[in-house]
Design a protein around this motif. Structure first.
Motif, PDB file in Angstrom:
ATOM      1  N   ASP A 200       0.808  -1.226   0.000  1.00 47.23           N
ATOM      2  CA  ASP A 200       0.000   0.000   0.000  1.00 47.23           C
ATOM      3  C   ASP A 200       0.846   1.283   0.000  1.00 47.23           C
ATOM      4  OD1 ASP A 200       0.873  -0.425   2.596  1.00 47.23           O
ATOM      5  OD2 ASP A 200      -1.091  -0.158   3.536  1.00 47.23           O
ATOM      6  N   VAL A 201       1.928   1.291   0.741  1.00 49.22           N
ATOM      7  CA  VAL A 201       2.737   2.518   0.794  1.00 49.22           C
ATOM      8  C   VAL A 201       3.469   2.721  -0.540  1.00 49.22           C
ATOM      9  CG1 VAL A 201       4.492   3.794   2.051  1.00 49.22           C
ATOM     10  CG2 VAL A 201       3.007   2.203   3.274  1.00 49.22           C
ATOM     11  N   ARG A 202       3.880   1.625  -1.169  1.00 44.74           N
ATOM     12  CA  ARG A 202       4.520   1.778  -2.478  1.00 44.74           C
ATOM     13  C   ARG A 202       3.511   2.316  -3.496  1.00 44.74           C
ATOM     14  NH1 ARG A 202       6.786  -3.107  -3.581  1.00 44.74           N
ATOM     15  NH2 ARG A 202       8.245  -2.510  -1.964  1.00 44.74           N
ATOM     16  N   ALA A 203       2.258   1.884  -3.382  1.00 44.31           N
ATOM     17  CA  ALA A 203       1.223   2.405  -4.284  1.00 44.31           C
ATOM     18  C   ALA A 203       1.052   3.920  -4.096  1.00 44.31           C
ATOM     19  CB  ALA A 203      -0.098   1.680  -4.040  1.00 44.31           C
ATOM     20  N   LEU A 204       1.052   4.368  -2.850  1.00 44.13           N
ATOM     21  CA  LEU A 204       0.993   5.817  -2.592  1.00 44.13           C
ATOM     22  C   LEU A 204       2.189   6.512  -3.236  1.00 44.13           C
ATOM     23  CD1 LEU A 204       0.242   6.661   1.169  1.00 44.13           C
ATOM     24  CD2 LEU A 204      -1.108   7.288  -0.815  1.00 44.13           C
ATOM     25  N   THR A 205       3.347   5.897  -3.125  1.00 42.30           N
ATOM     26  CA  THR A 205       4.571   6.481  -3.681  1.00 42.30           C
ATOM     27  C   THR A 205       4.499   6.562  -5.204  1.00 42.30           C
ATOM     28  OG1 THR A 205       5.731   5.446  -1.834  1.00 42.30           O
ATOM     29  CG2 THR A 205       7.094   6.341  -3.591  1.00 42.30           C
ATOM     30  N   ILE A 206       3.904   5.541  -5.809  1.00 47.52           N
ATOM     31  CA  ILE A 206       3.746   5.547  -7.275  1.00 47.52           C
ATOM     32  C   ILE A 206       2.861   6.718  -7.697  1.00 47.52           C
ATOM     33  CG2 ILE A 206       2.655   4.285  -9.171  1.00 47.52           C
ATOM     34  CD1 ILE A 206       3.716   1.684  -7.754  1.00 47.52           C
ATOM     35  N   ALA A 207       1.780   6.969  -6.949  1.00 36.86           N
ATOM     36  CA  ALA A 207       0.904   8.100  -7.275  1.00 36.86           C
ATOM     37  C   ALA A 207       1.675   9.417  -7.168  1.00 36.86           C
ATOM     38  CB  ALA A 207      -0.319   8.111  -6.357  1.00 36.86           C
ATOM     39  N   GLU A 208       2.494   9.537  -6.132  1.00 31.29           N
ATOM     40  CA  GLU A 208       3.278  10.770  -5.967  1.00 31.29           C
ATOM     41  C   GLU A 208       4.373  10.874  -7.036  1.00 31.29           C
ATOM     42  OE1 GLU A 208       2.852  13.346  -3.916  1.00 31.29           O
ATOM     43  OE2 GLU A 208       1.033  12.429  -3.134  1.00 31.29           O
ATOM     44  N   HIS A 209       4.938   9.749  -7.411  1.00 29.58           N
ATOM     45  CA  HIS A 209       5.993   9.678  -8.413  1.00 29.58           C
ATOM     46  C   HIS A 209       5.511  10.264  -9.745  1.00 29.58           C
ATOM     47  CE1 HIS A 209       8.666   7.720 -11.327  1.00 29.58           C
ATOM     48  NE2 HIS A 209       7.773   6.808 -11.642  1.00 29.58           N
ATOM     49  N   TRP A 210       4.308   9.906 -10.163  1.00 29.55           N
ATOM     50  CA  TRP A 210       3.807  10.341 -11.467  1.00 29.55           C
ATOM     51  C   TRP A 210       2.933  11.588 -11.420  1.00 29.55           C
ATOM     52  CZ3 TRP A 210       2.097   5.559 -14.835  1.00 29.55           C
ATOM     53  CH2 TRP A 210       3.241   5.042 -15.476  1.00 29.55           C
ATOM     54  N   PHE A 211       2.191  11.737 -10.303  1.00 27.07           N
ATOM     55  CA  PHE A 211       1.164  12.793 -10.298  1.00 27.07           C
ATOM     56  C   PHE A 211       1.314  13.767  -9.133  1.00 27.07           C
ATOM     57  CE2 PHE A 211      -0.752   8.940 -12.206  1.00 27.07           C
ATOM     58  CZ  PHE A 211      -0.924   9.422 -13.493  1.00 27.07           C
ATOM     59  N   GLY A 212       2.352  13.641  -8.337  1.00 30.37           N
ATOM     60  CA  GLY A 212       2.480  14.500  -7.166  1.00 30.37           C
ATOM     61  C   GLY A 212       3.868  15.078  -7.030  1.00 30.37           C
ATOM     62  N   VAL A 213       4.435  14.932  -5.848  1.00 31.23           N
ATOM     63  CA  VAL A 213       5.699  15.577  -5.523  1.00 31.23           C
ATOM     64  C   VAL A 213       6.842  15.105  -6.422  1.00 31.23           C
ATOM     65  CG1 VAL A 213       6.276  13.918  -3.689  1.00 31.23           C
ATOM     66  CG2 VAL A 213       7.183  16.229  -3.584  1.00 31.23           C
ATOM     67  N   GLY A 214       6.729  13.880  -6.968  1.00 31.85           N
ATOM     68  CA  GLY A 214       7.794  13.324  -7.795  1.00 31.85           C
ATOM     69  C   GLY A 214       7.956  14.011  -9.143  1.00 31.85           C
ATOM     70  N   VAL A 215       6.927  14.746  -9.594  1.00 34.72           N
ATOM     71  CA  VAL A 215       7.012  15.408 -10.893  1.00 34.72           C
ATOM     72  C   VAL A 215       8.127  16.462 -10.881  1.00 34.72           C
ATOM     73  CG1 VAL A 215       5.769  16.900 -12.528  1.00 34.72           C
ATOM     74  CG2 VAL A 215       4.604  14.958 -11.472  1.00 34.72           C
ATOM     75  N   GLY A 216       8.322  17.099  -9.721  1.00 33.24           N
ATOM     76  CA  GLY A 216       9.356  18.127  -9.662  1.00 33.24           C
ATOM     77  C   GLY A 216      10.520  17.779  -8.758  1.00 33.24           C
ATOM     78  N   THR A 217      10.557  16.553  -8.244  1.00 30.86           N
ATOM     79  CA  THR A 217      11.570  16.182  -7.259  1.00 30.86           C
ATOM     80  C   THR A 217      12.189  14.844  -7.627  1.00 30.86           C
ATOM     81  OG1 THR A 217      10.155  17.213  -5.598  1.00 30.86           O
ATOM     82  CG2 THR A 217      11.964  15.882  -4.781  1.00 30.86           C
ATOM     83  N   GLY A 218      13.517  14.785  -7.672  1.00 34.27           N
ATOM     84  CA  GLY A 218      14.183  13.542  -8.040  1.00 34.27           C
ATOM     85  C   GLY A 218      14.141  12.482  -6.961  1.00 34.27           C
ATOM     86  N   SER A 219      14.258  12.911  -5.701  1.00 29.73           N
ATOM     87  CA  SER A 219      14.301  11.954  -4.594  1.00 29.73           C
ATOM     88  C   SER A 219      13.390  12.432  -3.468  1.00 29.73           C
ATOM     89  CB  SER A 219      15.730  11.813  -4.058  1.00 29.73           C
ATOM     90  OG  SER A 219      16.585  11.290  -5.060  1.00 29.73           O
ATOM     91  N   PHE A 220      12.460  11.585  -3.099  1.00 26.41           N
ATOM     92  CA  PHE A 220      11.589  11.918  -1.961  1.00 26.41           C
ATOM     93  C   PHE A 220      11.213  10.634  -1.238  1.00 26.41           C
ATOM     94  CE2 PHE A 220       8.457  11.091  -5.312  1.00 26.41           C
ATOM     95  CZ  PHE A 220       7.512  10.334  -4.660  1.00 26.41           C
ATOM     96  N   ALA A 221      10.671  10.802  -0.048  1.00 23.83           N
ATOM     97  CA  ALA A 221      10.148   9.661   0.704  1.00 23.83           C
ATOM     98  C   ALA A 221       8.761  10.020   1.213  1.00 23.83           C
ATOM     99  CB  ALA A 221      11.064   9.306   1.866  1.00 23.83           C
ATOM    100  N   ILE A 222       7.876   9.030   1.226  1.00 24.29           N
ATOM    101  CA  ILE A 222       6.552   9.175   1.838  1.00 24.29           C
ATOM    102  C   ILE A 222       6.586   8.353   3.118  1.00 24.29           C
ATOM    103  CG2 ILE A 222       4.079   8.714   1.592  1.00 24.29           C
ATOM    104  CD1 ILE A 222       4.816  10.517  -0.557  1.00 24.29           C
ATOM    105  N   VAL A 223       6.311   8.987   4.236  1.00 23.81           N
ATOM    106  CA  VAL A 223       6.250   8.263   5.504  1.00 23.81           C
ATOM    107  C   VAL A 223       4.807   8.283   5.983  1.00 23.81           C
ATOM    108  CG1 VAL A 223       6.942   8.301   7.933  1.00 23.81           C
ATOM    109  CG2 VAL A 223       8.645   8.699   6.140  1.00 23.81           C
ATOM    110  N   THR A 224       4.261   7.099   6.253  1.00 23.51           N
ATOM    111  CA  THR A 224       2.880   7.025   6.732  1.00 23.51           C
ATOM    112  C   THR A 224       2.881   6.677   8.212  1.00 23.51           C
ATOM    113  OG1 THR A 224       2.669   4.688   6.133  1.00 23.51           O
ATOM    114  CG2 THR A 224       2.038   6.317   4.468  1.00 23.51           C
ATOM    115  N   ILE A 225       2.051   7.411   8.956  1.00 23.36           N
ATOM    116  CA  ILE A 225       1.928   7.136  10.386  1.00 23.36           C
ATOM    117  C   ILE A 225       0.471   6.836  10.698  1.00 23.36           C
ATOM    118  CG2 ILE A 225       3.952   8.500  11.000  1.00 23.36           C
ATOM    119  CD1 ILE A 225       2.157  10.757  11.928  1.00 23.36           C
TER     120      ILE A 225
END
Ligand SMILES: [Zn+2]
Length: 423
Positions: free
Chosen positions: A203-228
Motif C-alpha cells: 500500500d505505501v509503495r502504491a501511494l509512492t507511485i501516485a506521488e511519483h507520477w502525479f504529485g511531488v515526484g514530478v518536480g523532485t528527483g528523490s523523496f520519501a513518503i512516511v505514513t503514520i
C-alpha cells in the motif's frame, strides 16, 4: 471506432522508447513534441512516429481541446496533427481501479489517466479471513464498475493495495500483520473471482507511485513518503525511480529496530519502530498507565490533549522514534522532501516537537536539509495510489500473460460488469 482495447494493445506492445514518450506526456503534459524530444533524448522524427499511433488510439490528443468534442479544428494554430501543437493525454481514455484493503473496511476508487477520482466505494468488513476478504474486494470492484456505468468499458487495469510484505510479481501477500495474512495468493483468488488479472501491491509503495507520477515526484528527483497510523510505513523514490527492492521489500521503516527489545511488534519481532509508534502500541502504553479504559487511539489522543502525562509520554516516545527513523531514511537515501501522511497526521501536533528534534539530532550533515512536510490524509488517497499503480502496471507492461482487464472486442461489456457471480 476507437476502443479501450486499441489503447491497451498499444501500451502492451509499446517499445521502451514509446513507453518513455507516453510517460513524459502523461506526467508532464501538455508538451510540445520538441519538449518531449528534449526530455527523452529522442529525435523529433522518432517522437512524431511514436505519438501518431497514440493519437490514433485515442490515448493522446494533439489539439488544444479535448479529443472527441468536435471543437478542436479551426483554432488557427492548433490544427490536428500539426507537429507544433502540444500533446497531452486524454484523461478518460483509460480508467483504472484501485482498492485499499484495511482490517475494518475496503475502499475503492476508479480514476482516469491523470489519477483524478471518478467514483468511489466503501465497504465495512468484519471478517478479515482471506476467503471473506476476497469476496468483499470483488464486491467493491463490482460496485465501482456499476457506478461507472457505460464508462466501465474503459476499465484497463485493477490493483489491490495491502500493507505488509507483498510479492507483486507473484500476486501473493507474503506477510500482512495488520490483516493476519501469510502467503495468501490474493492475485490468483481475485483473478478467478473477477475473471481479470489483478495486480497486488504494497500500500505505501502504491501511494509512492501516485506521488511519483502525479504529485511531488514530478518536480523532485528523490523523496520519501512516511505514513503514520496503525502501521508506520515508508515509500522511497530515489533519482526519479520508485524503489521496489530485489525481493519486493524496501523502505520498511516501521520495522527498523530502533527501540528497546522490551517492545514486541505486530510482526513478531522486538524493538521495531512500529512497536512503539503504531496506533495500537500507543493505545497499549496509555492504557497500561490508566485506571480508566483506553479503547482506541481517539481515547489516547483525547487524554494527551487533556494533558495526561502518560498519554503525552506515549506520543513523545512515538514522535522520537519516528523522527529517528526518518533521519535514518535521510542518511541512507538523501531525499529532498519527506512527506508525512497517514491517518495519524490528523493529530500530528502530538508528534511534531519530538519528531523534529530526533530528526535534527540524527540527520547527518546535508541530509538534514531535507524538508519534512505534512500532508492531510484521506483513506481514498490509499485507493488512488492503488489505481495509479494499476496504471503504472499497464504502462510498464507488468500484467503477465494476455488476459488483462481490458475487454476484447468479442467480450463486451467489461468483464467486471458482466461477472456478478463467482465463476
Ligand atoms: Zn516489526
Amino acid at each position: 471506432m476507437r476502443t479501450v482495447t486499441d489503447a491497451v494493445d498499444l501500451l502492451r506492445t509499446a517499445s521502451p522508447a514509446a513507453v518513455d514518450v507516453f510517460t513524459r506526456i502523461l506526467t508532464r503534459g501538455p508538451l510540445s513534441r520538441t519538449d518531449v524530444a528534449r526530455l527523452t533524448g529522442l529525435s523529433q522524427a522518432a517522437i512524431t512516429k511514436a505519438v501518431a499511433p497514440m493519437v490514433a488510439a485515442g490515448l493522446v490528443a494533439d489539439r488544444h481541446e479535448p479529443a472527441g468534442t468536435g471543437t478542436g479544428s479551426g483554432n488557427g494554430n492548433g490544427l490536428p496533427g500539426r507537429p507544433a501543437s502540444p500533446v497531452r493525454v486524454v484523461p478518460e481514455s483509460i480508467i483504472t481501479l484501485g482498492i485499499k484493503v484495511n482490517p475494518g473496511d475496503i475502499i475503492g476508487v476508479a480514476t482516469d489517466l491523470t489519477a483524478g477520482i471518478l467514483v468511489s466505494a466503501h465497504l465495512a468488513v468484519v471478517d478479515t479471513g482471506f476467503a471473506s476478504m476476497v469476496d468483499s474486494i470483488a464486491e467493491v470492484a463490482r460496485r465501482l464498475s456499476e457506478l461507472l456505468g457505460e464508462r466501465a468499458e474503459r476499465l484497463a487495469g485493477i490493483c489491490v493495495a495491502v500493507s505488509g510484505d507483498v510479492d507483486t510479481a507473484g500476486g501473493v501477500v507474503r506477510e500482512s500483520a495488520l490483516l493476519g495474512w501469510a502467503d495468501e495468493p490474493l492475485g490468483a483468488a481475485l483473478r478467478s473471482r473477477l475473471g481479470v488479472e489483478v495486480l497486488i501491491e504494497n500500500d505505501v509503495r502504491a501511494l509512492t507511485i501516485a506521488e511519483h507520477w502525479f504529485g511531488v515526484g514530478v518536480g523532485t528527483g528523490s523523496f520519501a513518503i512516511v505514513t503514520i497510523g496503525s502501521g508506520i510505513g515508508c515509500g522511497l523514490h530515489v533519482n526519479g525511480e520508485v524503489v521496489e527492492g530485489a525481493f519486493g521489500v524496501a523502505g520498511e521503516i516501521g520495522h527498523l529496530p530502533l527501540t528497546s527489545e522490551q517492545y514486541v511488534c505486530t510482526c513478531g519481532r522486538r524493538g521495531c519502530v512500529e512497536a512503539v509508534a503504531g496506533s495500537s502500541a500507543i493505545v497499549r502504553a496509555v492504557a497500561s498507565a490508566q485506571p480508566t479504559p483506553v479503547a482506541s487511539i481517539d481515547d489516547a489522543v483525547a487524554l494527551a490533549h487533556a494533558g495526561e502525562p502518560a498519554a503525552i509520554e506515549a506520543f513523545d516516545r512515538a514522535g522520537t522514534v519516528i523522527g529517528t527513523a526518518i533521519a535514518t531514511v535521510a542518511n541512507l537515501t538523501g531525499p529532498e522532501i519527506v512527506v508525512i501522511t497517514g491517518e495519524a497526521v490528523a493529530d500530528y501536533d502530538l508528534y511534531d516537537q519530538r519528531l523534529r528534534a530526533a530528526f535534527g539530532a540524527h540527520a547527518f550533515g546535508a541530509a538534514g536539509n531535507c524538508r519534512i512536510v505534512i500532508r492531510p490524509h484521506t483513506f481514498e488517497d490509499w485507493a488512488r495510489g492503488a489505481a495509479a499503480a494499476a496504471l503504472r502496471g499497464l504502462v510498464l507492461q507488468r500484467y503477465a500473460g494476455v488476459s488483462s482487464i481490458a475487454p476484447t472486442s468479442s467480450r463486451r461489456p467489461s468483464p467486471l460488469a458482466s461477472s456478478r457471480e463467482p465463476v
